[in-house]
Design a protein around this motif. Structure first.
Motif, mmCIF file in Angstrom:
data_model
loop_
_atom_site.group_PDB
_atom_site.id
_atom_site.type_symbol
_atom_site.label_atom_id
_atom_site.label_comp_id
_atom_site.label_asym_id
_atom_site.label_seq_id
_atom_site.Cartn_x
_atom_site.Cartn_y
_atom_site.Cartn_z
ATOM 1 N N SER A 163 -6.571 -128.381 93.410
ATOM 2 C CA SER A 163 -5.294 -128.120 93.332
ATOM 3 C C SER A 163 -4.731 -126.680 93.271
ATOM 4 O O SER A 163 -5.479 -126.259 92.366
ATOM 5 C CB SER A 163 -4.602 -129.193 92.181
ATOM 6 N N GLY A 164 -3.852 -126.364 94.216
ATOM 7 C CA GLY A 164 -3.510 -124.910 94.182
ATOM 8 C C GLY A 164 -4.519 -123.697 94.920
ATOM 9 O O GLY A 164 -3.912 -122.766 94.705
ATOM 10 N N VAL A 165 -5.408 -124.365 95.251
ATOM 11 C CA VAL A 165 -6.371 -123.167 95.942
ATOM 12 C C VAL A 165 -6.533 -123.603 97.318
ATOM 13 O O VAL A 165 -6.622 -124.581 97.703
ATOM 14 C CB VAL A 165 -7.881 -123.628 95.303
ATOM 15 N N LYS A 166 -6.423 -122.305 98.012
ATOM 16 C CA LYS A 166 -6.500 -122.497 99.557
ATOM 17 C C LYS A 166 -7.951 -121.771 99.813
ATOM 18 O O LYS A 166 -8.071 -120.436 99.720
ATOM 19 C CB LYS A 166 -5.437 -121.701 100.178
ATOM 20 N N LEU A 167 -9.028 -122.615 99.951
ATOM 21 C CA LEU A 167 -10.151 -122.028 100.514
ATOM 22 C C LEU A 167 -10.300 -121.638 101.990
ATOM 23 O O LEU A 167 -10.357 -122.459 102.784
ATOM 24 C CB LEU A 167 -11.313 -123.268 100.104
ATOM 25 N N LEU A 168 -10.082 -120.286 101.981
ATOM 26 C CA LEU A 168 -9.973 -119.866 103.497
ATOM 27 C C LEU A 168 -11.429 -119.819 104.233
ATOM 28 O O LEU A 168 -11.405 -119.931 105.438
ATOM 29 C CB LEU A 168 -9.416 -118.501 103.471
ATOM 30 N N GLY A 169 -12.522 -119.176 103.374
ATOM 31 C CA GLY A 169 -13.734 -119.333 104.259
ATOM 32 C C GLY A 169 -15.042 -119.116 103.081
ATOM 33 O O GLY A 169 -14.708 -119.207 102.030
ATOM 34 N N ILE A 170 -15.911 -119.309 103.762
ATOM 35 C CA ILE A 170 -17.407 -119.401 102.927
ATOM 36 C C ILE A 170 -18.475 -118.454 103.696
ATOM 37 O O ILE A 170 -18.128 -118.266 104.778
ATOM 38 C CB ILE A 170 -18.082 -120.892 102.777
ATOM 39 N N CYS A 171 -19.203 -117.960 102.929
ATOM 40 C CA CYS A 171 -20.459 -117.085 103.522
ATOM 41 C C CYS A 171 -21.638 -117.486 102.891
ATOM 42 O O CYS A 171 -21.988 -117.436 101.722
ATOM 43 C CB CYS A 171 -19.993 -115.491 103.315
ATOM 44 N N LEU A 172 -22.536 -117.840 103.914
ATOM 45 C CA LEU A 172 -23.927 -118.368 103.506
ATOM 46 C C LEU A 172 -24.906 -116.833 103.840
ATOM 47 O O LEU A 172 -24.980 -116.572 105.101
ATOM 48 C CB LEU A 172 -24.221 -119.343 104.131
ATOM 49 N N ILE A 173 -25.462 -116.283 102.738
ATOM 50 C CA ILE A 173 -26.294 -115.199 103.053
ATOM 51 C C ILE A 173 -27.975 -115.708 103.160
ATOM 52 O O ILE A 173 -28.383 -116.172 101.847
ATOM 53 C CB ILE A 173 -26.168 -114.240 102.023
ATOM 54 N N GLN A 174 -28.499 -115.802 104.062
ATOM 55 C CA GLN A 174 -30.009 -116.332 104.218
ATOM 56 C C GLN A 174 -30.317 -117.743 103.466
ATOM 57 O O GLN A 174 -30.771 -117.770 102.421
ATOM 58 C CB GLN A 174 -30.886 -115.213 103.749
ATOM 59 N N PRO A 175 -29.306 -118.668 103.912
ATOM 60 C CA PRO A 175 -29.183 -120.012 102.987
ATOM 61 C C PRO A 175 -30.534 -120.443 102.992
ATOM 62 O O PRO A 175 -31.353 -120.714 103.866
ATOM 63 C CB PRO A 175 -27.840 -120.670 103.717
ATOM 64 N N PHE A 176 -30.832 -121.466 102.064
ATOM 65 C CA PHE A 176 -31.859 -122.177 101.536
ATOM 66 C C PHE A 176 -31.551 -123.788 102.177
ATOM 67 O O PHE A 176 -30.889 -124.316 101.364
ATOM 68 C CB PHE A 176 -32.328 -122.282 100.460
#
Length: 311
Positions: free
Chosen positions: A182-195
């Motif tokens: 609630s109240g959060v706008k998740l604009l984006g995610i970044c995965l660096i060399q993900p497992f």
């Protein structure tokens, strides 16, 4: 010490060793850099307890120059380390997140989730989700942490993580598609060399060590089998690969799977040539590590670029 007490059960050279008597030795991520207000690098940091009953905590970073009425993008960072090592407080992650907060001009919350084998999966995911909900609890001007209430823009939230942390980022974004922050706008995610899981469909020893009951079709490690993937709870995804990384093909499969899933957001992938896993942590001032950081900062600042590029 008897031979039974010294017998090694698992070893992930050169970073980790577990013995059959239950003892563990970690050779990465155990040093502690103290938090500092108005440090010489222009970033202030403090440590906070999120859940006293479990010990889950975080280190929060803000640019020291932030004004009293200024709202900055909010980044939640999840460290790597195979789910069994690493810490927001160790030199590699403290220094990297300090640089991220400075260059992105952002508030960063670096999460200290509990580690295997003392706390097997799904504990890391449960801790991470609890931490996200704790962060979100500040979005309406409530919650205990003044830095979040005073400086964080909850309409500009990003999740960032490397290696196992990249896996956690993906799973948090999937959870955010169905559970309310609630109240959060998740604009984006970044995965660096993900497992993620192996491209041949088998389960490797690292994952079985942290999650002994898992199967190859576990959606936490194999997103392709997760029916929720097309509903990923953000509109932008950035994936970083490294050419010499043995996880490269797994990250590429994640990109291809997400691209074909029906998810309609902006998907960007970048590969760094001639570099190995976690190079940006161990050599952060190298030309290519700085290029990765600059691209990440551009992503946080909502710059639009082509969807595939080489660093």
């Amino acid at each position: 010490m008897s031979s039974g007490e010294s017998e090694i059960a698992h070893e992930f050279h050169p970073y980790f060793r577990a013995y059959k008597d239950g003892r563990v030795e970690r050779f990465f991520g155990t040093d502690i850099i103290p938090a500092s207000i108005d440090s010489q690098d222009g970033v202030s940091s403090k440590d906070v307890t999120i859940a006293p009953e479990t010990g889950v905590s975080a280190r929060i970073f803000i640019p020291s120059s932030v004004k009293s009425n200024q709202k900055l993008p909010l980044i939640v960072y999840f460290h790597g380390g195979g789910f069994f090592m690493g810490s927001p407080f160790c030199s590699e992650y403290h220094n990297y997140v300090t640089s991220l907060a400075s260059k992105a001009n952002a508030v960063v919350v670096s999460i200290d989730y509990r580690l295997a084998p003392e706390h097997l999966v799904p504990i890391a995911y449960e801790d991470s989700w609890a931490a996200l909900k704790w962060v979100a609890s500040h979005s309406h001007g409530e919650g205990p942490e003044a830095w979040l209430k005073d400086y964080a823009d909850f309409q500009r939230v990003y999740l960032v993580g490397d290696s196992a942390g990249g896996n956690i980022v993906h799973n948090m974004a999937v959870e955010a598609a169905t559970e309310d922050l609630s109240g959060v706008k998740l604009l984006g995610i970044c995965l660096i060399q993900p497992f993620f899981g192996r491209t041949d469909g088998h389960v490797d020893k690292y994952w079985l060590f942290v999650c002994p009951t898992s199967r190859f079709d576990d959606p936490r490690i194999h997103p392709a089998v997760d029916s929720r993937l097309s509903k990923l709870g953000c509109s932008r995804v950035l994936i970083f690969l490294a050419e010499k990384d043995n996880l490269r093909e797994r990250g590429l499969l994640y990109y291809e799977t997400l691209k074909s899933s029906g998810w309609s957001g902006e998907l960007v992938i970048a590969e760094t040539e001639a570099e190995d896993h976690a190079f940006q942590l161990f050599n952060p001032n190298s030309e290519k590590a700085l290029a990765l950081m600059n691209r990440l900062v551009s992503f946080i600042n909502d710059d639009k670029v082509s969807n595939i590029f080489i660093l």
